[in-house]
Design an enzyme around this catalytic site. Structure first.
Site, PDB file in Angstrom:
ATOM      1  N   PRO A 197     -50.741 -45.119  39.373  1.00 18.22           N
ATOM      2  CA  PRO A 197     -49.280 -45.164  39.462  1.00 18.22           C
ATOM      3  C   PRO A 197     -48.569 -43.886  39.037  1.00 18.22           C
ATOM      4  CG  PRO A 197     -49.982 -46.222  37.454  1.00 18.22           C
ATOM      5  CD  PRO A 197     -51.246 -45.834  38.182  1.00 18.22           C
ATOM      6  N   GLY A 198     -49.286 -42.854  38.637  1.00 16.61           N
ATOM      7  CA  GLY A 198     -48.651 -41.571  38.392  1.00 16.61           C
ATOM      8  C   GLY A 198     -48.589 -41.115  36.952  1.00 16.61           C
TER       9      GLY A 198
ATOM     10  N   TRP B   6     -50.974 -39.988  34.894  1.00 19.29           N
ATOM     11  CA  TRP B   6     -51.687 -38.725  34.683  1.00 19.29           C
ATOM     12  C   TRP B   6     -50.871 -37.563  35.238  1.00 19.29           C
ATOM     13  CZ3 TRP B   6     -57.660 -38.508  35.241  1.00 19.29           C
ATOM     14  CH2 TRP B   6     -58.243 -39.539  34.493  1.00 19.29           C
TER      15      TRP B   6
ATOM     16  N   ASP C 194     -53.024 -40.314  47.204  1.00 15.08           N
ATOM     17  CA  ASP C 194     -53.495 -41.684  47.019  1.00 15.08           C
ATOM     18  C   ASP C 194     -53.403 -42.446  48.324  1.00 15.08           C
ATOM     19  OD1 ASP C 194     -53.944 -44.438  45.938  1.00 15.08           O
ATOM     20  OD2 ASP C 194     -53.755 -43.373  44.040  1.00 15.08           O
TER      21      ASP C 194
ATOM     22  N   ASP D 132     -73.383 -12.522  51.757  1.00 13.06           N
ATOM     23  CA  ASP D 132     -73.982 -11.384  51.059  1.00 13.06           C
ATOM     24  C   ASP D 132     -73.378 -10.071  51.532  1.00 13.06           C
ATOM     25  OD1 ASP D 132     -75.590 -13.118  49.676  1.00 13.06           O
ATOM     26  OD2 ASP D 132     -77.282 -12.937  51.064  1.00 13.06           O
TER      27      ASP D 132
ATOM     28  N   ASP E 251     -59.295 -39.977  39.659  1.00 13.48           N
ATOM     29  CA  ASP E 251     -59.366 -41.337  39.121  1.00 13.48           C
ATOM     30  C   ASP E 251     -59.468 -42.316  40.288  1.00 13.48           C
ATOM     31  OD1 ASP E 251     -59.399 -43.249  37.100  1.00 13.48           O
ATOM     32  OD2 ASP E 251     -57.243 -43.536  37.158  1.00 13.48           O
TER      33      ASP E 251
ATOM     34  N   LYS F 164     -63.632 -39.937  37.171  1.00 16.51           N
ATOM     35  CA  LYS F 164     -64.067 -41.237  36.671  1.00 16.51           C
ATOM     36  C   LYS F 164     -65.297 -41.699  37.439  1.00 16.51           C
ATOM     37  CE  LYS F 164     -61.854 -45.012  37.903  1.00 16.51           C
ATOM     38  NZ  LYS F 164     -60.769 -46.015  37.997  1.00 16.51           N
TER      39      LYS F 164
END
Length: 300
Positions: free
Chosen positions: A48-49, A51, A69, A156, A184, A245
């Protein structure tokens, strides 16, 4: 009865910390120190926001946070979001294109100073619009949208040329524009009913944390962690951080080995609020290595 008027930003952050997962509060309290002002943060499975809200507060005033999401959710203030399936290559490419533009998602006052450089008000508005909005408008106007391709991993032949450049420029040349990737994500249940419904809220009824089948939960979480890590490999700056997670099981050790090939330090964290029997845990990987190749990291 008199009431105290608190500091809006500080009180808002305290509320977000209470609502967010205790693990994030722990990292913010100094154990891992993921966030700094000015960073670019990508939050996978942001709803739901909480974090994203903490990340936005900690990266202010000139940082930016983009959340992705599958389900519809109102983004926290200061957070840009995309609704879609992150496992879709189209959605991943849109996120990459978004973060490569250093102005998208920044507070308006960070770009308004460019008015002195001759940039018009309309151009400033375009800077604030999301990549999806720009693409949708171009489609409506009948214009072709240029597809921004993922930069190829340094070969390279051009490694010597890159080594002569400053670190910031080397990262930019390889499409590395993100400071922290948070994941998450949880796998949704397969839909078995309700196909006739048209409501955007239907996905809420199909989202899961655990299914009761430990093997299924673990395998699904490892698939999502691998998708998030692959995205982090492509987009994280040197020194960037990664958090995801997962549900414990037989594949976690192999995944941890891959993380250690890409990052200098890797930790396992179990939230204090989790039940003792809960299989939920988090990998916290710090300081992305600059020269680790995809073959070295993901090879068996």
């Amino acid at each position: 009865m008199a009431t105290r008027q608190g500091n809006t930003r500080a009180d808002g952050e305290k509320l977000a910390l209470r609502l967010s997962h205790p693990l994030l509060g722990m990292t913010l309290n100094g154990k891992h120190k993921l966030f700094k002002p000015g960073q670019t943060i990508v939050d996978l499975g942001f709803a739901p926001g909480s974090w994203s809200q903490v990340a936005a507060n900690r990266t202010a005033p000139d940082g930016r946070v983009i959340g992705i999401d599958l389900i519809p959710a109102q983004p926290p203030r200061g957070v840009s979001t995309i609704q879609g399936d992150f496992l879709s290559p189209v959605i991943q490419e849109e996120v990459r294109a978004y973060v490569r533009d250093p102005d998208l998602g920044r507070p308006r006052r960070q770009v308004s100073a460019r008015a002195d450089e001759g940039i018009t008000e309309e151009e400033l508005e375009d800077m604030e619009r999301g990549y999806i909005d720009i693409e949708r408008q171009a489609h409506l106007d009948g214009a072709e949208v240029e597809i921004i391709r993922r930069p190829a991993e340094a070969s390279d032949d051009n490694q010597d040329d890159l080594s002569r450049l400053p670190l910031k420029e080397r990262d930019a040349r390889q499409g590395r524009a993100v400071d922290v990737v948070l994941s998450d994500m949880s796998a949704p249940w397969d839909q078995t009913a309700g196909f006739y419904k048209k409501s955007l809220s239907d996905p809420y009824f199909r989202m899961m944390n655990t299914s009761g089948n430990a093997f299924r939960d673990h395998a699904g979480s490892m698939d999502l962690c691998m998708a998030a890590m692959t995205f982090a490999f492509d987009t994280l700056k040197t020194g960037g951080h990664f958090l995801c997670k997962y549900y414990k099981g037989s594949e976690e050790k192999a995944f941890e080995t891959k993380l250690k090939r890409l990052f200098t330090k890797v930790y396992r964290e179990k939230p204090e609020s989790s039940r003792a029997e809960s299989k939920e845990a988090y990998f916290v990987a710090l300081n992305r290595k600059e020269t680790a190749t995809k073959e070295e990291v993901f090879g068996e």
